[in-house]
Scaffold this motif. Sequence first.
Motif, PDB file in Angstrom:
ATOM      1  N   THR A  26       0.856  -1.183   0.000  1.00  0.00           N
ATOM      2  CA  THR A  26       0.000   0.000   0.000  1.00  0.00           C
ATOM      3  C   THR A  26       0.895   1.236   0.000  1.00  0.00           C
ATOM      4  OG1 THR A  26      -1.694  -1.150   1.240  1.00  0.00           O
ATOM      5  CG2 THR A  26      -1.804   1.244   1.238  1.00  0.00           C
ATOM      6  N   VAL A  27       0.653   2.150  -0.911  1.00  0.00           N
ATOM      7  CA  VAL A  27       1.397   3.406  -0.992  1.00  0.00           C
ATOM      8  C   VAL A  27       0.474   4.518  -0.530  1.00  0.00           C
ATOM      9  CG1 VAL A  27       2.577   5.017  -2.516  1.00  0.00           C
ATOM     10  CG2 VAL A  27       2.759   2.542  -2.907  1.00  0.00           C
ATOM     11  N   VAL A  28       0.934   5.305   0.423  1.00  0.00           N
ATOM     12  CA  VAL A  28       0.122   6.395   0.960  1.00  0.00           C
ATOM     13  C   VAL A  28       0.839   7.710   0.697  1.00  0.00           C
ATOM     14  CG1 VAL A  28      -0.894   7.382   3.040  1.00  0.00           C
ATOM     15  CG2 VAL A  28      -0.806   4.896   2.758  1.00  0.00           C
ATOM     16  N   GLU A  29       0.158   8.631   0.010  1.00  0.00           N
ATOM     17  CA  GLU A  29       0.679   9.980  -0.198  1.00  0.00           C
ATOM     18  C   GLU A  29      -0.128  10.911   0.680  1.00  0.00           C
ATOM     19  OE1 GLU A  29       0.863  11.450  -4.153  1.00  0.00           O
ATOM     20  OE2 GLU A  29       1.398   9.498  -4.955  1.00  0.00           O
ATOM     21  N   ARG A  30       0.565  11.730   1.428  1.00  0.00           N
ATOM     22  CA  ARG A  30      -0.137  12.678   2.289  1.00  0.00           C
ATOM     23  C   ARG A  30       0.161  14.084   1.826  1.00  0.00           C
ATOM     24  NH1 ARG A  30       1.063   9.608   7.882  1.00  0.00           N
ATOM     25  NH2 ARG A  30      -0.473   7.993   7.556  1.00  0.00           N
ATOM     26  N   ARG A  31      -0.873  14.857   1.741  1.00  0.00           N
ATOM     27  CA  ARG A  31      -0.722  16.253   1.374  1.00  0.00           C
ATOM     28  C   ARG A  31      -1.398  17.074   2.450  1.00  0.00           C
ATOM     29  NH1 ARG A  31      -1.054  16.809  -5.076  1.00  0.00           N
ATOM     30  NH2 ARG A  31       0.202  14.983  -5.504  1.00  0.00           N
ATOM     31  N   GLY A  32      -0.684  18.084   2.933  1.00  0.00           N
ATOM     32  CA  GLY A  32      -1.221  18.931   3.990  1.00  0.00           C
ATOM     33  C   GLY A  32      -2.106  20.027   3.432  1.00  0.00           C
ATOM     34  N   SER A  33      -2.570  20.837   4.333  1.00  0.00           N
ATOM     35  CA  SER A  33      -3.464  21.919   3.946  1.00  0.00           C
ATOM     36  C   SER A  33      -2.701  23.164   3.523  1.00  0.00           C
ATOM     37  CB  SER A  33      -4.386  22.261   5.113  1.00  0.00           C
ATOM     38  OG  SER A  33      -3.616  22.711   6.223  1.00  0.00           O
ATOM     39  N   GLY A  34      -1.373  23.170   3.596  1.00  0.00           N
ATOM     40  CA  GLY A  34      -0.582  24.330   3.184  1.00  0.00           C
ATOM     41  C   GLY A  34      -0.291  25.299   4.308  1.00  0.00           C
ATOM     42  N   GLY A  36       1.912  25.029   6.612  1.00  0.00           N
ATOM     43  CA  GLY A  36       3.359  25.160   6.804  1.00  0.00           C
ATOM     44  C   GLY A  36       3.944  26.238   5.918  1.00  0.00           C
ATOM     45  N   ALA A  37       3.477  26.309   4.681  1.00  0.00           N
ATOM     46  CA  ALA A  37       3.962  27.335   3.753  1.00  0.00           C
ATOM     47  C   ALA A  37       3.533  28.730   4.205  1.00  0.00           C
ATOM     48  CB  ALA A  37       3.441  27.054   2.351  1.00  0.00           C
ATOM     49  N   ILE A  38       2.329  28.846   4.716  1.00  0.00           N
ATOM     50  CA  ILE A  38       1.842  30.150   5.191  1.00  0.00           C
ATOM     51  C   ILE A  38       2.640  30.605   6.405  1.00  0.00           C
ATOM     52  CG2 ILE A  38      -0.147  31.324   6.209  1.00  0.00           C
ATOM     53  CD1 ILE A  38      -1.909  29.572   4.404  1.00  0.00           C
ATOM     54  N   LEU A  41       6.040  31.728   5.279  1.00  0.00           N
ATOM     55  CA  LEU A  41       5.935  33.027   4.625  1.00  0.00           C
ATOM     56  C   LEU A  41       5.834  34.156   5.649  1.00  0.00           C
ATOM     57  CD1 LEU A  41       5.685  34.491   1.899  1.00  0.00           C
ATOM     58  CD2 LEU A  41       3.211  34.238   2.119  1.00  0.00           C
ATOM     59  N   ILE A  42       5.046  33.958   6.686  1.00  0.00           N
ATOM     60  CA  ILE A  42       4.905  34.976   7.737  1.00  0.00           C
ATOM     61  C   ILE A  42       6.223  35.165   8.469  1.00  0.00           C
ATOM     62  CG2 ILE A  42       3.786  35.459   9.957  1.00  0.00           C
ATOM     63  CD1 ILE A  42       1.246  34.188   8.757  1.00  0.00           C
ATOM     64  N   ILE A  43       6.913  34.090   8.784  1.00  0.00           N
ATOM     65  CA  ILE A  43       8.207  34.196   9.477  1.00  0.00           C
ATOM     66  C   ILE A  43       9.222  34.910   8.592  1.00  0.00           C
ATOM     67  CG2 ILE A  43      10.168  32.834  10.331  1.00  0.00           C
ATOM     68  CD1 ILE A  43       8.113  30.829  11.412  1.00  0.00           C
ATOM     69  N   GLY A  44       9.232  34.600   7.302  1.00  0.00           N
ATOM     70  CA  GLY A  44      10.142  35.276   6.373  1.00  0.00           C
ATOM     71  C   GLY A  44       9.853  36.764   6.290  1.00  0.00           C
ATOM     72  N   LEU A  45       8.588  37.130   6.249  1.00  0.00           N
ATOM     73  CA  LEU A  45       8.203  38.544   6.197  1.00  0.00           C
ATOM     74  C   LEU A  45       8.632  39.267   7.470  1.00  0.00           C
ATOM     75  CD1 LEU A  45       6.732  40.760   4.650  1.00  0.00           C
ATOM     76  CD2 LEU A  45       4.624  40.035   5.783  1.00  0.00           C
TER      77      LEU A  45
END
Length: 100
Positions: A26-34, A36-38, A41-45
């Motif tokens: 069984t192969v499971v791919e997990r995708r988050g809600s994004g 982490g990227a937000i 981005l806030i920390i970078g700003l």
Amino acid sequence: MPTEREVQHPDGRVERITETTAAPTTVVERRGSGMGAIVALIIGLLAVLVIGYFLMNMNNNEAVESNAIAGAAESVGNAADNIGEAARDAVPERAPAPAN
């Protein structure tokens, strides 16, 4: 033949599951809600804003230092003028020498 299905969780995660009938793999791919990227981005700003603040503050300090040096040089010039005037006032004026 592989069977694919997606499972959506209440927190926004999506799991893509692929099952094959020939092997029990069984192969499971997990995708988050994004989120982490937000957050990244806030920390970078924020980092850019903090660095900008310090650079502008450094520039203001240099301007203050330059103004202080210019003020000191002007004070030295004024003191030299005062000394010159005092020296002229201390020496009595001489009468012109008679012509022969």
